[in-house]
Design an enzyme around this catalytic site. Structure first.
Site, short mmCIF file in Angstrom:
data_model
loop_
_atom_site.label_atom_id
_atom_site.label_comp_id
_atom_site.label_asym_id
_atom_site.label_seq_id
_atom_site.Cartn_x
_atom_site.Cartn_y
_atom_site.Cartn_z
N HIS A 114 0.85 -1.19 0.00
CA HIS A 114 0.00 0.00 0.00
C HIS A 114 0.89 1.24 0.00
O HIS A 114 1.69 1.42 0.91
CB HIS A 114 -0.88 -0.03 1.25
CG HIS A 114 -1.87 1.09 1.31
ND1 HIS A 114 -2.99 1.13 0.52
CD2 HIS A 114 -1.89 2.23 2.04
CE1 HIS A 114 -3.67 2.23 0.79
NE2 HIS A 114 -3.02 2.92 1.70
N ASP B 224 -7.92 1.29 2.50
CA ASP B 224 -7.53 2.23 3.55
C ASP B 224 -8.35 3.51 3.56
O ASP B 224 -7.85 4.55 3.95
CB ASP B 224 -6.03 2.55 3.36
CG ASP B 224 -5.46 3.35 4.52
OD1 ASP B 224 -5.96 3.18 5.65
OD2 ASP B 224 -4.55 4.15 4.30
N HIS C 273 -6.86 9.37 -0.64
CA HIS C 273 -7.48 9.20 0.68
C HIS C 273 -6.70 9.77 1.87
O HIS C 273 -7.11 9.54 3.02
CB HIS C 273 -7.88 7.74 0.93
CG HIS C 273 -6.72 6.78 1.02
ND1 HIS C 273 -6.42 5.90 0.03
CD2 HIS C 273 -5.81 6.57 1.98
CE1 HIS C 273 -5.37 5.19 0.37
NE2 HIS C 273 -4.97 5.57 1.56
#
Ligand SMILES: [Zn+2]
Length: 1025
Positions: free
Chosen positions: A261, A373, A578
């Site tokens: 990620h 996430d 995000h």
């Protein structure tokens, strides 16, 4: 067993094995101490510093000066390039030789001009393999490698804690840089030991398998002699025997997928993310070369595009491994965006840009949406996913809920319109597992759908700041592919996982509506300038597309600015990442993000002007352009003569232009100062009384003879709260902040009349929020306008405070309604259950409404996202003041507008939705010939269907794509009328693929379209020029 039987002392046996592999204790005589053999110094090591992120070729031309291991360098965000000359001793022939590199920061090894591997202590990568088995030739030659070292860690450089604002003056150093012999056989045996020890601990005393592992590991210590590698074979055979004792058929299967990620920006700037991608992905490629079964999932088209331009060599390798199925692009979106705040069209564009990119570069689209996430998921996402060819969804963030435990791991998620996607939350509640026994055990234990779903995902690899999987993780998982007592481990892909889940989905449950995260609710408000930039740019790009589409058929020489628009859209989409739009990033990222909005505004303004001047012929009059699909009658400020501004009540046709012709209002605005100095304003629709402190004692809907304010409270009440969360400062507002409410009552300048024009009445006042902050507001009532606007300026210099504005209204309803992407949903106004009160702060887009039968009040805004409605008090969240990770978050001057609209009937029939659009999409002015006749390109009936988007088709010049949605929440047959000469009309999906079996129904009145509640429909129109 050929010696003394073991005694019944589990602890001593276990700890004996632990000490045998400890990297702290007994390394002089244990196995761990034998991991490395001989070492040899580098021939030379030299370095240069750069404050910029320069390329390899730029670095190479610099003058390197000698570097001594241990020397400090920095500061934070600089880059140190090292040049290492090395010659491997010829006596190491036949051995595995590593460059051992232990340093702070994140490093990339460059060899022969190519990035070859990432090195980070934090990511457990401290060696670069120079040779698996040293040959004569390798030993004969000197080699030089470069190491590019970024002066920041995986998680930036927070001062004192991870999420604190970065320390700009951090020092860095290299602690070790040498050649070593790596004993692979020791590493393999260590891995056997570590896995068995973990099995002993994780399965625990209730499992006999735990004891079998304990006795195995003890016997392995007995037979191993660290000084004699030939003894390892026996120990490894014992381990192998244990690992290959198989499970029964019913055992759970874990689908292990490598993952990394990488936040596109967070505690480090966008530019560093590019290098994070390079370092992490090239390392994944090295693993693929050695481990053909290794599958690596990788999201975000933007990151692929970065790598394509910064690391073209690596990108070609990635393309190769995408073909072999090992490097798997996932997600289908441009970035892993926030799941709440982007508009419906923005969400569509995330997929449109993402899926088209994946198709173009890798020849395939993603079948799953991947958003592990993000801080909550809009109820409209299932429909958008389905419209973009996606039927699977993977996330895990709801495991962070503070109050309620989400009940499912694998389930069908049903959106606002009834669309369903198969959804999987990896039960281990992580997207950065280490391939350890505990990850596997947790995954099985925490699966909330035991008996319904027998397959789960385990995503392994360092993440958030990059890093990704390691060889050790692969080795761990490889040991226990089918080991009795543990789940079966299958190196898998999202495709395989979801096919298994679909195949056995009969018993799965369904979750309807939004996936609300009961945490991080401050992210609807933090970094107000970013939110404002997003909302304004969404409106601007919308207007450019509408105007340019119309201009195409007005002016044959007009070129639709497709390339420029794509660039601007991609910037907007990037900022929806995000940790950017939620405001959870450091100050450097905020500066970059605001810079991108400036770029969009600057270039966008020119594009809009260009398209508007193609739409009408220039002259000395002024035309008004309306990008919304209904006729508007609004008061506008216009230039009456050079330097002289005036007001006009202007009619603008639906999606069209008209020369301005002032009209008279049915009822003029009337402003009266009353005996107590309060100001009464009315316009024939609403009447309000503004107190000296700016609050409203009355808000009367004249047309229905209803008062909207309660007797004992005033509307437009600013309130301030202490806002000290538990840990995640920029992210979280806690429920207890509600207990610290204080009204802002200190009047600096009492309300006084600013304008009493027949078209516009306005009152201005200033309040002191504290000795550091003030709010100045202009309350505006326009003729013919059903809502009152509050143009607000706040000078904000607070610390851990939350500013909101309240409207206690005379409405009783158990639910309030909030606008979301392409629709709206309801949330409770009461706190019956934990699921209700966990939603004490919620998100919405342009409006929220509280209605009882036949009457209600709507609260509109032009750049806010945080709301709460408790009982009858409607609250809009305005500004926060967190200090981490940006110590200066939200400090400074803010401008925003909200509006209050009492209405009779339902909010649907009262036109609340249209009013909120009007507030957000200002009528645009452009010079024209006075004779310019009003022209409308599109209109839709009935009003419940909204034409949201008009744009040129992606793959077909001269064709338009229009996107409409049903906004009222009721099935309806609608007609889209157009004055353009539409030759053909085809239904298409959100990726603009025509359904050739479905020509749209065109009649003389227009195109007839059937809608179910909240359905989004796209139609491709072939238009005669
Ligand atoms: Zn993230």
């Amino acid at each position: 067993m050929y010696h003394q039987p073991v005694l019944k002392n589990r602890r001593s046996l276990l700890e004996r094995a632990e000490k045998f592999v400890s990297d702290i204790y007994f390394t002089d005589c244990n196995l761990r101490g034998r991991l490395y053999g001989e070492s040899h110094p580098l021939e030379s090591l030299s370095s240069i510093m750069s404050c910029k992120r320069i390329t390899f070729s730029e670095a190479q031309t610099q003058n390197f000066s000698p570097y001594k291991v241990g020397d400090k360098f920095g500061p934070t965000w600089w880059t140190c390039w090292f040049k290492a000359a090395l010659k491997i001793p010829s006596s190491w022939r036949g051995k595995e030789v590593h460059l051992l590199w232990e340093s702070d920061g994140e490093a990339m090894v460059w060899r022969d001009g190519q990035a070859v591997q990432g090195l980070t202590k934090e990511g457990e990568k401290t060696s670069y393999i120079l040779s698996d088995c040293l040959t004569e030739e390798e030993a004969a030659n000197s080699v030089s490698v470069y190491v590019e070292l970024a002066c920041n860690g995986f998680f930036g450089a927070g001062q004192g804690s991870m999420i604190a604002a970065p320390d700009p003056n951090r020092n860095f150093s290299v602690q070790k840089a040498e050649l070593v012999v790596f004993n692979r056989n020791v590493r393999e045996l260590l891995t056997d030991f570590e896995m068995l020890i973990d099995i002993v601990k994780e399965l625990g005393e209730s499992e006999q398998r735990s004891f079998q592992a304990l006795f195995t590991v003890n016997e392995m210590v007995n037979v191993s002699n660290p000084a004699d590698p030939s003894s390892f074979t026996k120990a490894r055979a014992l381990a192998h025997k244990f690992f290959s004792q198989r499970n029964g058929q019913s055992q759970h299967t874990v689908h292990a997928m490598g993952h990394c990620h990488i936040d596109s920006a967070w505690l480090w700037p966008y530019e560093e993310s590019i290098r994070k991608c390079g370092r992490s992905w090239v390392t994944a490629i090295r693993l693929m070369e050695k481990n053909p079964q290794f599958v690596f999932t990788c999201s975000q088209a933007q990151q692929f595009d970065w790598v394509k331009s910064w690391y073209p060599g690596l990108f070609s390798e990635i393309q190769h491994y995408v073909k072999t199925g090992q490097f798997v692009p996932v997600g289908g979106t441009w970035v892993e965006m926030d799941g709440n705040l982007p508009s419906g069209e923005s969400m569509v564009r995330q997929f449109l840009e993402g899926q088209r990119y994946f198709e173009q570069e890798f020849g395939k689209r993603c079948k799953e949406f991947w958003l592990p996430d993000t801080f909550g998921y809009s109820a409209q996402l299932p429909q958008i996913m389905r419209g973009c060819g996606i039927s699977n969804f993977l996330t895990q963030k709801l495991s962070w809920n503070l109050v309620n435990t989400f009940p499912h791991s694998t389930f069908f998620w049903e959106g606002l319109d009834g669309s369903q996607v198969l959804t999987h939350f990896p039960p281990g509640n992580s997207y950065e597992m280490m391939g350890k026994v505990q990850d596997l055990v947790k995954t099985v234990k925490q699966n909330k759908d035991k008996g319904r779903a027998n397959h789960s995902a385990v995503l392994f690899g360092f993440g958030d700041g990059g890093g990704g999987p390691t060889q050790l993780m692969l080795d761990r998982l490889g040991r226990v592919r089918d080991t009795d007592g543990l789940p079966k481990v299958h190196m898998s892909s999202p495709d395989e996982l979801f096919s298994q889940l679909w195949a056995d989905s009969d018993l799965l449950c369904t979750w309807n509506g939004e996936l609300f995260l009961e945490l991080h609710n401050g992210t609807y408000t933090t970094q107000a300038q970013i939110k404002r930039g997003n909302r304004q740019c969404e409106a601007l790009l919308h207007d450019i597309e509408v105007a340019s589409s119309l201009a195409l058929y007005q002016d044959k020489t007009f070129q639709y600015p497709a390339v420029e628009l794509r660039k601007l859209w991609r910037l907007l989409l990037l900022n929806q990442f995000h940790d950017v739009i939620p405001g959870s990033c450091i100050e450097m990222v905020v500066e970059d993000a605001l810079g991108y909005y400036e770029d969009i505004n600057r270039t966008g303004a020119a594009l809009l002007e260009n398209s508007l001047s193609a739409l009408v012929s220039k002259g000395n009059a002024t035309a008004v352009f309306n990008s919304l699909p209904w006729e508007r009658l609004e008061v506008l400020q216009i230039q009456e003569a050079p330097g002289k501004h005036g007001l006009a009540l202007v009619r603008a046709p639906s999606i069209g232009v008209a020369a301005i012709q002032g009209t008279k209002p049915v009822t003029p605005v009337c402003v009266t100062v009353q005996a107590d100095d309060s100001v009464l304003m009315e316009n024939g629709i609403v009447r309000t009384v503004v107190n000296k402190d700016g609050t409203l004692t009355s808000l009367h809907l004249i047309t229905a003879n209803r008062e909207a304010m309660t007797d004992d409270c005033s509307g437009n009440q600013f309130v301030i709260f202490d806002d000290v969360p538990l840990y995640w400062d920029a992210w979280d507002v806690m429920d207890y902040h509600l207990q610290t409410r204080k009204a802002v009552v200190d009047v600096l300048q009492p309300a006084h009349v600013l304008s009493s024009h027949e078209l516009r009445g306005s009152v201005r006042f200033t309040l002191r929020i504290s000795d550091k902050s003030t709010v100045t507001q202009e309350i505006v009532m326009d003729a013919m306008c059903p809502y009152i606007k509050f143009n607000t300026q706040v000078n904000w210099a607070e610390s851990h405070k939350f500013l909101k504005v309240e409207f206690p209204v005379r409405v009783r309803s158990p639910n309030a309604t909030y606008e979301i992407q392409f629709g709206h949903l309801q949330r409770p106004t009461h706190r019956n259950t934990s699921w209700d009160w966990a939603r004490f702060e919620v998100w919405g887009h342009k409006w929220a409404d509280l209605s009882e039968h036949n009457f209600g009040v709507a609260l509109l805004n032009d750049c806010k996202y945080g709301y709460s409605v408790h009982k009858n008090t409607m609250t809009l969240s305005l500004l926060r003041a967190p200090k981490a990770p940006d110590a200066n978050a939200d400090m400074g001057t803010h401008r925003f507008t909200y509006a209050v609209m009492p209405h009779a009937g339902s909010f649907q029939d009262a036109g609340v939705i249209q009013c909120a659009y009007n507030l957000n999409f200002p009528l645009r002015l452009t010079p024209c010939f006075p004779e310019t006749a009003p022209r409308s390109a599109f209109s839709v009936s009935p009003a419940g269907v909204i034409l949201e988007t008009v744009k040129q088709a992606e793959d077909r010049k001269g064709a338009l794509v229009v996107r409409l949605y049903e906004a009222h929440g009721g099935g309806v047959m609608a007609t889209l009328s157009s004055t353009l000469s539409v030759k053909e009309a085809w239904h298409c999906d959100l990726l603009e693929q025509i359904d050739t079996a479905q020509p749209a129904h065109v009649t003389a009145d227009g195109i007839t379209l059937n809608f179910s509640p909240f359905q989004v429909r796209s139609v491709l129109l072939v238009v005669d020029a």
